[in-house]
Design an enzyme around this catalytic site. Structure first.
Site, PDB file in Angstrom:
ATOM      1  N   GLU A  74       2.407   6.174  16.060  1.00  0.00           N
ATOM      2  CA  GLU A  74       1.040   6.668  15.922  1.00  0.00           C
ATOM      3  C   GLU A  74       0.826   7.414  14.606  1.00  0.00           C
ATOM      4  O   GLU A  74      -0.168   8.116  14.439  1.00  0.00           O
ATOM      5  CB  GLU A  74       0.718   7.615  17.090  1.00  0.00           C
ATOM      6  CG  GLU A  74       0.934   7.040  18.474  1.00  0.00           C
ATOM      7  CD  GLU A  74      -0.093   6.001  18.864  1.00  0.00           C
ATOM      8  OE1 GLU A  74      -0.872   5.570  17.972  1.00  0.00           O
ATOM      9  OE2 GLU A  74      -0.129   5.612  20.031  1.00  0.00           O
ATOM     10  N   TYR A 120     -16.218  26.449  25.592  1.00  0.00           N
ATOM     11  CA  TYR A 120     -14.994  26.502  24.798  1.00  0.00           C
ATOM     12  C   TYR A 120     -14.743  25.247  23.968  1.00  0.00           C
ATOM     13  O   TYR A 120     -14.174  25.320  22.879  1.00  0.00           O
ATOM     14  CB  TYR A 120     -13.809  26.836  25.706  1.00  0.00           C
ATOM     15  CG  TYR A 120     -14.048  28.149  26.401  1.00  0.00           C
ATOM     16  CD1 TYR A 120     -13.916  29.351  25.712  1.00  0.00           C
ATOM     17  CD2 TYR A 120     -14.477  28.183  27.729  1.00  0.00           C
ATOM     18  CE1 TYR A 120     -14.176  30.562  26.336  1.00  0.00           C
ATOM     19  CE2 TYR A 120     -14.749  29.390  28.358  1.00  0.00           C
ATOM     20  CZ  TYR A 120     -14.607  30.578  27.652  1.00  0.00           C
ATOM     21  OH  TYR A 120     -14.891  31.769  28.265  1.00  0.00           O
TER      22      TYR A 120
END
Length: 218
Positions: A74, A120
Site C-alpha cells: 500500500e 470530533y
C-alpha cells in the site's frame, strides 16, 4: 530521526492494542526529508521496530524502495498523501472494522463518506472522501487519491478502510482512531430517518475553529 521512527513504531503498537490493526493488516510510515520509512509487507503493527522498517525515497512518481525489507504493497497511498501535503510527517492506513463497514455504504456526499454525526470528526479530520474500490496496492487508486480536487487529510477506501496523514505521528494516529469512532457511530445509527446531523452552521463553526477542511475545493 531515530526518535521519529521510534514514535511511529509506538503509534503502530498503540493502534494494534486498540484492536484497529488485526493480524498483519494496516501500515504506517514516517517521512524524514525525501526518505519515507514504512512498515514492511506482512509486518504486524503490534511488533514494529525501527530497524525493521522499509526505506523508500519520495520521487515525482511516488515511492521507490531503496533499503530494508520489502515495503507494504500500500506504499502508493502513502506516497500520494505525502505529495498532497509537503508538511505531512506520518501516514496511517488501517482495516479497522467499523471504518471498513462504513466504506461499503454509499457516501454521505462527494466530500465526506461519513455524515457529521459528532463534533470530533470535524475537529480532527474534516473532509473524508470515499475513493472507489480498487484491489489493494493498485497504483490507479493511489493516483486517484493524489489527484483529489478537494482539501483533505485522507480518505476512506471503498470496501477497504481509511488512510490518513498528519503533520505529527500523534496527529495521524489520532485521526485514524477518530475515523474508526465516527464510523462506529455511523453504523450504530444505521439508516434511522430521525438521526440528527450537525447543522451547516455547527459544522462550519467547528471546522473553522479547529482549522479543518470542509466542503472546500482546492
Amino acid at each position: 530521526m531515530s526518535d521519529l521512527l521510534t514514535e511511529a513504531c509506538s503509534g503502530g503498537r498503540h493502534l494494534e492494542s486498540l484492536g484497529l490493526s488485526p493480524g498483519s493488516s494496516g501500515n504506517i510510515s514516517v517521512r524524514v526529508g525525501d526518505r519515507v520509512h514504512i512498515s514492511a509487507t506482512g509486518q504486524p503493527l503490534g511488533s514494529l521496530s525501527a530497524d525493521q522498517l522499509s526505506v523508500m525515497e519520495l520521487t515525482a512518481d511516488g515511492l521507490a524502495h531503496v533499503d530494508g525489507p520489502r515495503p507494504s504493497k500500500e506504499h502508493g497511498l502513502h506516497g500520494a498523501l505525502y505529495h498532497r501535503d509537503p508538511d505531512a510527517v506520518c501516514v496511517v492506513h488501517l482495516h479497522s472494522t467499523h471504518a471498513v463497514a462504513a466504506s461499503c455504504l454509499p457516501p454521505w456526499n462527494e466530500h465526506s463518506a461519513l455524515p457529521p454525526l459528532t463534533p470530533y470528526l470535524l475537529m480532527r479530520v474534516g473532509n473524508l472522501p470515499l475513493i472507489p474500490y480498487h484491489p489493494p496496492g493498485d497504483a490507479d487508486q493511489a493516483q486517484l487519491l493524489r489527484e483529489l480536487d478537494i482539501q483533505c487529510h485522507g480518505a476512506l477506501l471503498q470496501n477497504h478502510g481509511p488512510v490518513v496523514a498528519g503533520r505529527t505521528v500523534s496527529e495521524a494516529v489520532d485521526r485514524a482512531i477518530e475515523i474508526e469512532l465516527a464510523s462506529q457511530t455511523r453504523m450504530l445509527v444505521g439508516q434511522a430517518p430521525g438521526a440528527r446531523l450537525l447543522t451547516d452552521s455547527e459544522t462550519e463553526h467547528l471546522t473553522s475553529a479547529y482549522g479543518q477542511p470542509w466542503k472546500m475545493a482546492l
